[in-house]
Design an enzyme around this catalytic site. Structure first.
Site, PDB file in Angstrom:
ATOM      1  N   HIS A 123      58.350 -32.842 133.567  1.00 26.80           N
ATOM      2  CA  HIS A 123      57.109 -33.611 133.588  1.00 26.80           C
ATOM      3  C   HIS A 123      57.424 -35.033 133.984  1.00 26.80           C
ATOM      4  O   HIS A 123      58.357 -35.631 133.469  1.00 26.80           O
ATOM      5  CB  HIS A 123      56.412 -33.528 132.229  1.00 26.80           C
ATOM      6  CG  HIS A 123      55.981 -32.138 131.930  1.00 26.80           C
ATOM      7  ND1 HIS A 123      56.780 -31.254 131.250  1.00 26.80           N
ATOM      8  CD2 HIS A 123      54.869 -31.451 132.296  1.00 26.80           C
ATOM      9  CE1 HIS A 123      56.164 -30.077 131.190  1.00 26.80           C
ATOM     10  NE2 HIS A 123      55.009 -30.163 131.820  1.00 26.80           N
ATOM     11  N   ARG A 125      54.279 -15.913 126.813  1.00 30.01           N
ATOM     12  CA  ARG A 125      52.862 -15.774 127.146  1.00 30.01           C
ATOM     13  C   ARG A 125      52.481 -14.312 127.038  1.00 30.01           C
ATOM     14  O   ARG A 125      53.214 -13.438 127.495  1.00 30.01           O
ATOM     15  CB  ARG A 125      52.596 -16.263 128.578  1.00 30.01           C
ATOM     16  CG  ARG A 125      52.897 -17.737 128.734  1.00 30.01           C
ATOM     17  CD  ARG A 125      52.545 -18.220 130.120  1.00 30.01           C
ATOM     18  NE  ARG A 125      53.014 -19.595 130.289  1.00 30.01           N
ATOM     19  CZ  ARG A 125      53.022 -20.253 131.436  1.00 30.01           C
ATOM     20  NH1 ARG A 125      52.565 -19.659 132.522  1.00 30.01           N
ATOM     21  NH2 ARG A 125      53.471 -21.482 131.507  1.00 30.01           N
ATOM     22  N   ASP A 178      61.366 -26.494 134.027  1.00 28.19           N
ATOM     23  CA  ASP A 178      60.182 -27.327 133.892  1.00 28.19           C
ATOM     24  C   ASP A 178      60.557 -28.800 133.910  1.00 28.19           C
ATOM     25  O   ASP A 178      61.652 -29.168 133.502  1.00 28.19           O
ATOM     26  CB  ASP A 178      59.535 -26.992 132.541  1.00 28.19           C
ATOM     27  CG  ASP A 178      58.047 -27.228 132.559  1.00 28.19           C
ATOM     28  OD1 ASP A 178      57.516 -27.650 133.592  1.00 28.19           O
ATOM     29  OD2 ASP A 178      57.403 -26.980 131.517  1.00 28.19           O
ATOM     30  N   HIS A 195      53.212 -32.013 136.423  1.00 31.46           N
ATOM     31  CA  HIS A 195      54.046 -30.888 135.963  1.00 31.46           C
ATOM     32  C   HIS A 195      54.732 -30.343 137.199  1.00 31.46           C
ATOM     33  O   HIS A 195      54.085 -30.220 138.233  1.00 31.46           O
ATOM     34  CB  HIS A 195      53.219 -29.709 135.444  1.00 31.46           C
ATOM     35  CG  HIS A 195      52.213 -30.024 134.412  1.00 31.46           C
ATOM     36  ND1 HIS A 195      52.358 -29.629 133.121  1.00 31.46           N
ATOM     37  CD2 HIS A 195      51.026 -30.673 134.481  1.00 31.46           C
ATOM     38  CE1 HIS A 195      51.292 -30.002 132.426  1.00 31.46           C
ATOM     39  NE2 HIS A 195      50.467 -30.636 133.232  1.00 31.46           N
ATOM     40  N   LYS A 207      47.261 -29.070 143.215  1.00 27.07           N
ATOM     41  CA  LYS A 207      48.676 -28.694 143.147  1.00 27.07           C
ATOM     42  C   LYS A 207      49.203 -28.294 144.512  1.00 27.07           C
ATOM     43  O   LYS A 207      48.446 -27.980 145.421  1.00 27.07           O
ATOM     44  CB  LYS A 207      48.862 -27.540 142.171  1.00 27.07           C
ATOM     45  CG  LYS A 207      48.123 -26.275 142.585  1.00 27.07           C
ATOM     46  CD  LYS A 207      48.503 -25.100 141.709  1.00 27.07           C
ATOM     47  CE  LYS A 207      47.732 -23.847 142.120  1.00 27.07           C
ATOM     48  NZ  LYS A 207      48.138 -22.655 141.404  1.00 27.07           N
ATOM     49  N   GLN A 218      61.250 -21.508 132.046  1.00 30.36           N
ATOM     50  CA  GLN A 218      60.808 -22.285 133.200  1.00 30.36           C
ATOM     51  C   GLN A 218      61.813 -23.386 133.478  1.00 30.36           C
ATOM     52  O   GLN A 218      62.365 -23.969 132.541  1.00 30.36           O
ATOM     53  CB  GLN A 218      59.466 -22.965 132.893  1.00 30.36           C
ATOM     54  CG  GLN A 218      58.304 -22.021 132.806  1.00 30.36           C
ATOM     55  CD  GLN A 218      57.032 -22.790 132.534  1.00 30.36           C
ATOM     56  OE1 GLN A 218      56.949 -23.527 131.559  1.00 30.36           O
ATOM     57  NE2 GLN A 218      56.035 -22.612 133.386  1.00 30.36           N
ATOM     58  N   CYS A 245      54.860 -28.693 128.111  1.00 28.57           N
ATOM     59  CA  CYS A 245      54.339 -30.039 128.334  1.00 28.57           C
ATOM     60  C   CYS A 245      54.002 -30.825 127.068  1.00 28.57           C
ATOM     61  O   CYS A 245      54.372 -32.006 126.984  1.00 28.57           O
ATOM     62  CB  CYS A 245      53.166 -30.030 129.306  1.00 28.57           C
ATOM     63  SG  CYS A 245      52.259 -28.494 129.425  1.00 28.57           S
TER      64      CYS A 245
END
Length: 693
Positions: free
Chosen positions: A388, A366, A386, A569, A523, A384, A337
């Site tokens: 945004h 991670r 991902d 996200h 979420k 991911q 992000c």
RNA sequence: GCCGGGAUAGCUCAGUGGUAGAGCAGCUCACUCGUAAUGAGCAGGCCGCGGGUUCAAGUCCCGCUCCCGGCUCCA
């Protein structure tokens, strides 16, 4: 003086009897069959033991073992029986808790010696004896101080701890044979009702899930009303083991995890990588179609970026140590992000540009504690899918709706048809759950033993309102959340409307996880159910009230002024690693044609057919069909067998016959038991056409 | 990280202190075959790593690494 009481049955019949009335007796009078099948009863909708006594007018429903409510009762009773067996075999064992869970039950014990796999077989044998003895379950309510004394006398410190937290007058002690236990109940009428029970595994578990507490031995088991249901379940477990992505990943040569690279780091082998490439291409195409822009960002960034984003302060425990370069510190990225935000911030943004959607297959790292790693499902480096979304507040609902639809569309492409959708809310009062979102389940969650955060915190509750819940159980969380209360309410209500509009019409009842949200916003999570009915977390769509503030994000509105920007996200598949693992298990390695790394294996019968085989292969490859020729000096049967084991969708067998007639002979995988799948010879051209549909 | 169980040939696994084994895969040769395994031969090992006990350790003990089942956490 006996009092006449009115009993309303489920079917509407009303019976009047002189009270008090014992439920088991009432049941027996209604019908012998009913009595045999009954495991418990509901009085005015509340579950209770058959040994209970009715003193007031009430509606009564008997729970027979074909009702969904019966299963947890079976299993919970099984847990008690197991505890009794363990106490017999290992005197001095201290009891933890023993609830029913989704597919069975467990009980936590503090055994002085260790419990091993062969010892649980002895426990199981002892349980059978208890079942045969057919001890009745009985209970009595106990004053708190007496209950405490009872368990002190029995040297049960964990039980004592539990009672001390109960409100006065609610402690119940259940007894079967020589064994007694603190329990809310209800239970089966007697131990003899338990037919199919199996102990499965032993594992360590902290008392009350807290790692500061002592570790107990947890024995898992499962129980069913009949032997057949138990056998079916055990078969399902076997099937799951056969589909294990770690096993199939090795057998099909898809990926590996090796000591030299380190735990939780995936090596994608050519076939796995090819499947990933196909999924990635599909993913990118779909995103471009839907108005996303694709971006790429680096794997490391100055520590300053992570200080600005707040990850340095709040996510540090999941991040790797800084890398020092020219006396400056860089961090490996745990999220994408901040980079996307930096791209967004390179210009002043007008309302005319919004929404802006940046998508990236971003690889993040991670730190995960070593004990939690699991094949592809839980790793330390993963990619991911991902994105945004930067939008104006009034665009939020539309963007949410698009995200949910998008996620479901993508997942359906992989033949997932059942979904579990969860809204995780924040700590502020919200009307979201009042908007038709399964209030019964919400209520159940809050007061029951099911799942969700209420139970996670060990809450025993009869609370009705959202505000009460926060005040009562999560006072410490009140100030841990970013953003204003109004924003949370705004966002949660937007989500609730989306769920009503998109999800409920699909026949899916969304779940609500109170205070399950991240600190930065509510979420929606989407889990898929795979071919075996198991759930996998894939999509997550999260609001963020935090990062736009930290990075001071805004846009210029039609009025020429700066306005607050909203950010979402979202990941649809989750991560490629996990999703791939999930696909492997969902398909049991039998990837559908569009995903299969090798779509066609050409099997020449003898060496003299090799030329023709290669000729066919060339033609297929020209049509983008992934093809291999098996030119080993093996028998055709052996080649077919190997192609089956490699789970290749089509085998093309060529011999004299085919070469002479310029045809191919097609065999679909798994054709063994179904000759209809064995197709007759056809032209190469016709065969290629089957790939175009 | 914690509790428990593991690690032997590329894979699956046997091996209870006394000379490291099997099946499959691999390689070589023969066979040229019609819908799930052709046969023979050869090769393949720091028994996870390090230390200890012992005349002798794959086997017993200690430490470490990694894997498995959970706890906790999450994409």
């Amino acid at each position: 003086m006996s009092k006449t009481i009115k009993i309303t049955l489920k079917n509407g019949d009303v019976i009047e009897k002189d009270g008090p009335v014992k439920l088991s007796q009432l049941c027996q009078e209604i019908g012998k069959k009913l009595f045999e099948a009954a495991v418990a009863a509901k009085i005015n909708g509340k579950l209770i033991d058959l040994s209970s006594v009715l003193e007031e007018d009430a509606t009564v429903e008997f729970i027979t073992f074909d009702k969904p409510e019966a299963l947890p009762i079976f299993r919970h009773s099984a847990a008690h029986i197991m505890a009794q067996a363990v106490k017999r075999l290992f005197p001095g064992t201290k009891l933890g808790i023993g609830p029913a869970i989704e597919n069975g039950f467990y009980y936590d014990f503090d055994t002085q010696g260790r419990l091993t796999q062969d010892q649980i077989e002895k426990v199981e044998a002892e349980m059978k004896k208890i079942v045969e003895a057919d001890y009745p379950f009985s209970f009595k309510k106990e004053r708190k101080d007496l209950a405490i004394k009872h368990f002190q006398d029995q040297n049960e410190p964990f039980k004592e701890e539990l009672i001390r937290e109960l409100p006065e007058g609610t402690a119940r002690i259940y007894t079967q044979g020589e064994f007694s236990d603190l329990c809310r109940g209800p239970h089966l009428p007697s131990t003899g009702k338990l037919k199919g029970v199996k102990l499965l595994s032993v594992a360590g578990a902290y008392w009350r899930g807290n790692e500061k507490n002592p570790m107990l031995q947890r024995v898992y088991g499962t129980a069913f009303p009949t032997k057949k249901e138990l056998d079916d379940y055990l078969k399902k477990l076997e099937e799951a083991a056969k589909r294990d992505h770690r096993k199939l990943g090795k057998e099909l040569d898809l990926f590996s995890i090796q000591d030299l690279t380190g735990p939780g780091l995936i090596l994608w082998h050519p076939k796995g990588a090819l499947i990933r490439k196909i999924v990635e291409d599909y993913w990118r195409d779909e995103h471009l179609k839907r108005g996303y822009d694709l971006v790429y960002t680096p794997h490391i960034a100055r520590v300053d970026l992570w200080k600005t984003s707040g990850h340095w302060d709040f996510y540090k425990e999941n991040m790797y140590s800084p890398i020092e370069v020219e006396e400056q510190e860089f961090m490996l990225k745990p999220m994408n992000c901040p980079f996307h935000i930096l791209i967004f911030k390179t210009k002043r943004r007008s309302y005319r540009e919004l929404p802006i959607r940046y998508g990236e297959l971003g690889t993040v790292y991670r730190y995960e504690r070593s004990g939690v790693l699991h094949g592809l499902m839980r790793v330390r480096g993963f990619t991911q899918d991902d994105a945004h979304i930067f939008c104006a507040p009034e665009q939020l609902e539309q963007e949410m709706e698009s995200c949910v639809r998008f996620a479901l569309d993508l997942l359906k492409r992989f033949e997932f048809h059942e979904f579990v959708i969860t809204l995780s809310t924040g700590p502020h009062p919200s009307k979201a759950w009042e908007m038709g979102l399964n209030p019964e389940e919400l209520h159940q969650k809050l007061i029951g033993e099911t799942s969700g955060s209420a139970r996670r915190e060990g809450a025993v509750s009869r609370v009705i309102t959202y505000q009460d819940i926060v005040d009562r159980f999560y006072p410490e969380k009140k100030n841990e959340f970013a953003g204003e209360k109004e924003e949370w309410v705004y966002a949660e209500e937007a989500v609730a409307r989306v769920l009503q509009k998109v999800v409920i019409p699909m026949g899916i009842n969304p779940e609500i996880d109170i205070i399950g949200a991240a600190f930065y916003g509510p979420k929606i999570d989407i889990k898929v159910k795979d071919a075996l009915g198991r759930e996998w977390q894939c999509s997550t769509i999260q609001f963020d009230f935090n990062l736009p503030r930290r990075f001071d994000l805004n846009y210029i509105g039609p009025d020429g002024k700066e306005h607050k920007l909203y950010m979402v996200h979202r990941a649809m598949l989750g991560s490629f690693e996990r999703f791939f693992g999930c696909l492997i298990e969902h398909y049991a390695g039998d990837f559908p044609l569009w995903l299969a790394p090798v779509q066609v294996k050409i099997i020449p019968i003898a060496e003299r057919h090799h030329d023709y085989a290669y000729q066919i292969a060339e033609e297929l490859k020209r049509n983008q069909i992934r093809t291999e020729v098996d030119d080993r000096g093996e028998k055709m049967q052996a080649k077919i067998r190997d192609a089956e084991l490699e789970k290749i969708p089509y085998m093309v067998i060529v011999g004299d016959e085919e070469e002479k007639n310029k045809t191919v002979n097609i065999r679909k995988r798994k054709a063994q038991s179904d000759l209809r799948l064995l197709q007759t010879a056809q032209s190469v051209h016709d065969f290629i056409k089957t790939f175009k549909t």
